[in-house]
Write an enzyme that holds these catalytic residues in place. Structure first.
Site, PDB file in Angstrom:
ATOM      1  N   ARG A  28       0.755  -1.091  -0.091  1.00 49.36           N
ATOM      2  CA  ARG A  28      -0.092  -0.060  -0.038  1.00 49.36           C
ATOM      3  C   ARG A  28       0.855   1.330  -0.019  1.00 49.36           C
ATOM      4  O   ARG A  28       0.621   2.259   0.916  1.00 49.36           O
ATOM      5  CB  ARG A  28      -1.052   0.024   1.263  1.00 49.36           C
ATOM      6  CG  ARG A  28      -1.939  -1.196   1.292  1.00 49.36           C
ATOM      7  CD  ARG A  28      -3.139  -0.920   0.369  1.00 49.36           C
ATOM      8  NE  ARG A  28      -4.253  -1.663   0.086  1.00 49.36           N
ATOM      9  CZ  ARG A  28      -5.270  -1.073   1.069  1.00 49.36           C
ATOM     10  NH1 ARG A  28      -5.435   0.028   1.364  1.00 49.36           N
ATOM     11  NH2 ARG A  28      -6.364  -1.961   1.016  1.00 49.36           N
ATOM     12  N   ARG A  32      -3.629   6.868   0.855  1.00 51.15           N
ATOM     13  CA  ARG A  32      -4.220   8.294   1.526  1.00 51.15           C
ATOM     14  C   ARG A  32      -3.147   8.967   2.505  1.00 51.15           C
ATOM     15  O   ARG A  32      -3.401   9.828   2.827  1.00 51.15           O
ATOM     16  CB  ARG A  32      -5.340   7.733   2.370  1.00 51.15           C
ATOM     17  CG  ARG A  32      -6.828   7.947   1.357  1.00 51.15           C
ATOM     18  CD  ARG A  32      -7.787   7.081   2.276  1.00 51.15           C
ATOM     19  NE  ARG A  32      -7.451   5.843   2.678  1.00 51.15           N
ATOM     20  CZ  ARG A  32      -8.246   4.866   3.453  1.00 51.15           C
ATOM     21  NH1 ARG A  32      -9.433   5.038   3.505  1.00 51.15           N
ATOM     22  NH2 ARG A  32      -7.715   3.800   3.747  1.00 51.15           N
ATOM     23  N   ARG A  41      -7.661  12.216  -5.459  1.00 49.59           N
ATOM     24  CA  ARG A  41      -8.836  11.659  -4.871  1.00 49.59           C
ATOM     25  C   ARG A  41      -9.850  12.532  -4.618  1.00 49.59           C
ATOM     26  O   ARG A  41     -10.856  12.150  -4.856  1.00 49.59           O
ATOM     27  CB  ARG A  41      -8.253  10.886  -3.565  1.00 49.59           C
ATOM     28  CG  ARG A  41      -9.260   9.908  -2.839  1.00 49.59           C
ATOM     29  CD  ARG A  41      -9.537   8.628  -3.657  1.00 49.59           C
ATOM     30  NE  ARG A  41     -10.408   7.635  -2.748  1.00 49.59           N
ATOM     31  CZ  ARG A  41     -11.793   7.685  -2.968  1.00 49.59           C
ATOM     32  NH1 ARG A  41     -12.497   8.428  -3.532  1.00 49.59           N
ATOM     33  NH2 ARG A  41     -12.357   6.900  -2.131  1.00 49.59           N
ATOM     34  N   ASP A  78      -7.443  -2.539  -7.179  1.00 49.84           N
ATOM     35  CA  ASP A  78      -7.969  -3.033  -5.937  1.00 49.84           C
ATOM     36  C   ASP A  78      -7.992  -4.543  -6.136  1.00 49.84           C
ATOM     37  O   ASP A  78      -8.263  -4.914  -7.406  1.00 49.84           O
ATOM     38  CB  ASP A  78      -9.245  -2.261  -5.444  1.00 49.84           C
ATOM     39  CG  ASP A  78      -9.156  -2.831  -3.968  1.00 49.84           C
ATOM     40  OD1 ASP A  78      -8.698  -2.167  -2.995  1.00 49.84           O
ATOM     41  OD2 ASP A  78      -9.967  -3.626  -3.576  1.00 49.84           O
ATOM     42  N   TYR A 154     -14.986 -11.571   0.808  1.00 51.05           N
ATOM     43  CA  TYR A 154     -15.729 -10.384   0.786  1.00 51.05           C
ATOM     44  C   TYR A 154     -17.059 -10.450  -0.212  1.00 51.05           C
ATOM     45  O   TYR A 154     -18.039  -9.893   0.151  1.00 51.05           O
ATOM     46  CB  TYR A 154     -14.829  -9.249  -0.204  1.00 51.05           C
ATOM     47  CG  TYR A 154     -13.948  -8.733   0.808  1.00 51.05           C
ATOM     48  CD1 TYR A 154     -14.218  -7.729   1.492  1.00 51.05           C
ATOM     49  CD2 TYR A 154     -12.366  -8.995   0.757  1.00 51.05           C
ATOM     50  CE1 TYR A 154     -13.282  -6.881   2.095  1.00 51.05           C
ATOM     51  CE2 TYR A 154     -11.786  -8.500   1.599  1.00 51.05           C
ATOM     52  CZ  TYR A 154     -11.887  -7.350   2.414  1.00 51.05           C
ATOM     53  OH  TYR A 154     -11.000  -6.827   3.130  1.00 51.05           O
TER      54      TYR A 154
END
Ligand code: CP3
Length: 344
Positions: A28, A32, A41, A78, A154
């Protein structure tokens, strides 16, 4: 084995060379915690749309490479583009993470679009081609996909966390889980092959929730065995491309995973002690495993821990990384400091 000048350091090490200092990149590494990511973003509130816009996804992929000169770019995308491509509804709710319409029955599996994982995600391949063109000859480009049981979890629960619905289905209807995992293993294989054809030098399989398979039999059935099929097929078509496996939370089963899947290299989480990583190095190259919480805190404790990982694993093939993704409040200066500590 020593490093050949023709090969990118990361790729050489993933194939069994040793290198001092070790190549370094971060799980990652785009995201952010970087102000330049947050800026892009803000203009693209829809996360999946951002992943599907090659110009922007390529810029985000390169942000940590430009800032820290890490040894790899990992393509910005992703793991949930697979169920999205196969026709499931996937949404990223602001500040809450992903939400999918839960999958519950055979009819839901029958309705999955087998080709969709690749065909609906062609923009990812375009991103890889764009990034490939912009990288120099030293920085490797990594493609990735989720592990089948992680994607399945998921899809079944609809969101991350404790995955109660997945655990229940594993008990009540394991055959259904087999059929879903088999479909996902094929989809993941297709996606990884397409990523390699678009320019990825290596691929990583993020089985982030492999740890929910808490007995040996189910771990073998839904993590090791589907991963072995994926690895065998990628190796068959692209024998020179290393595949990195990451069954996060596998604990004492990491060795079984490495032996049983034939993976080229193994990413481990921060709960794996150094002496166990050294044992794993006798099976294959190992990537990891600084605690992202230590990176968040930074300072002398971080530098000391990084140095002990580097020194402890210098007798074999090692890629320096974290044990899980960078935490969003991490100051970028800590990341720069960590790269320096690893390289000095
Ligand atoms: O820099 C990179 O690592 C490349 C990009 C990447 C993302 N997700 C971007 C992302 C990678 C490799 C992933 C993998 C991923 N995605 C995993 C496996 C690794 C892991 O962390 O365990 C998983 C489980 C996911 C699913 C996912 N995507 C979750 C649970 C979330 C929400 C929680 C979070 O960390 O934000 C996402 C969203 C996501 N994927 C973001 C990014 C940058 C944040 C989106 C945003 O709000 O901007």
């Amino acid at each position: 084995m020593s490093l050949s000048a023709a090969e990118k350091p990361l790729i050489a090490v993933l194939k069994g060379a040793d290198c001092s200092p070790p190549p370094v990149w971060f799980l990652r590494q785009a995201g952010r915690y970087l102000p330049e990511y947050r800026e892009l973003r803000r203009e693209s509130p829809d996360f999946l749309a951002l992943c599907n816009t090659p110009e922007l996804a390529a810029r985000i992929t390169l942000q940590p490479v430009d800032r820290f000169a890490v040894d790899a770019a990992i393509v910005f995308s992703d793991i949930l583009i697979v169920p999205h491509g196969m026709g499931r509804t996937v949404r990223f709710l602001e500040g809450e993470g992903p939400y999918l319409t839960p999958l519950r029955c055979q009819a839901d599996i029958d309705a999955l679009d087998a080709e969709g994982a690749v065909e609906k995600n062609r923009s990812l391949m375009e991103t890889l081609r764009l990034v490939r063109r912009k990288l120099d000859g030293r920085t490797a480009l990594i493609g990735f996909a989720g592990g089948p049981i992680t994607i399945a979890a998921y899809m079944i629960d609809g969101s991350g966390g404790a995955f109660p619905a997945t655990k229940r289905l594993i008990k009540d209807d394991p055959g259904l889980v087999d059929r879903l995992v088999a479909r996902l293993a094929d989809a993941v294989t297709g996606l990884l092959l397409a990523e390699v054809e678009a320019g990825a030098d290596a691929v990583q399989i993020f089985d982030s929730w492999a740890g929910l398979l808490d007995d040996d039999v189910s771990f073998a059935r839904w993590c090791v065995s589907p991963t072995r099929r994926i690895v065998a097929r990628v190796r068959d078509v692209h024998p020179r491309i290393p595949v990195i496996g990451f069954p996060r939370g596998a604990g004492r089963r990491y060795a079984e995973f490495a032996r049983g899947t034939g993976i080229h290299a193994l990413q481990v989480d921060q709960d794996v002690p150094l002496d166990m990583m050294r044992d794993l190095q006798s099976i294959c190259p190992v990537q990891g495993n600084l605690d992202p919480g230590i990176l968040l805190a930074g300072g002398e404790a971080m530098r000391r821990r990084a140095q002990s990982i580097v020194t402890g694993l210098s007798g074999g093939s090692h890629v320096f990384n974290l044990g899980h993704g960078i935490i969003k409040d991490t100051p970028p200066s800590h990341v720069a400091d960590l790269v320096n500590a690893v390289r000095s």
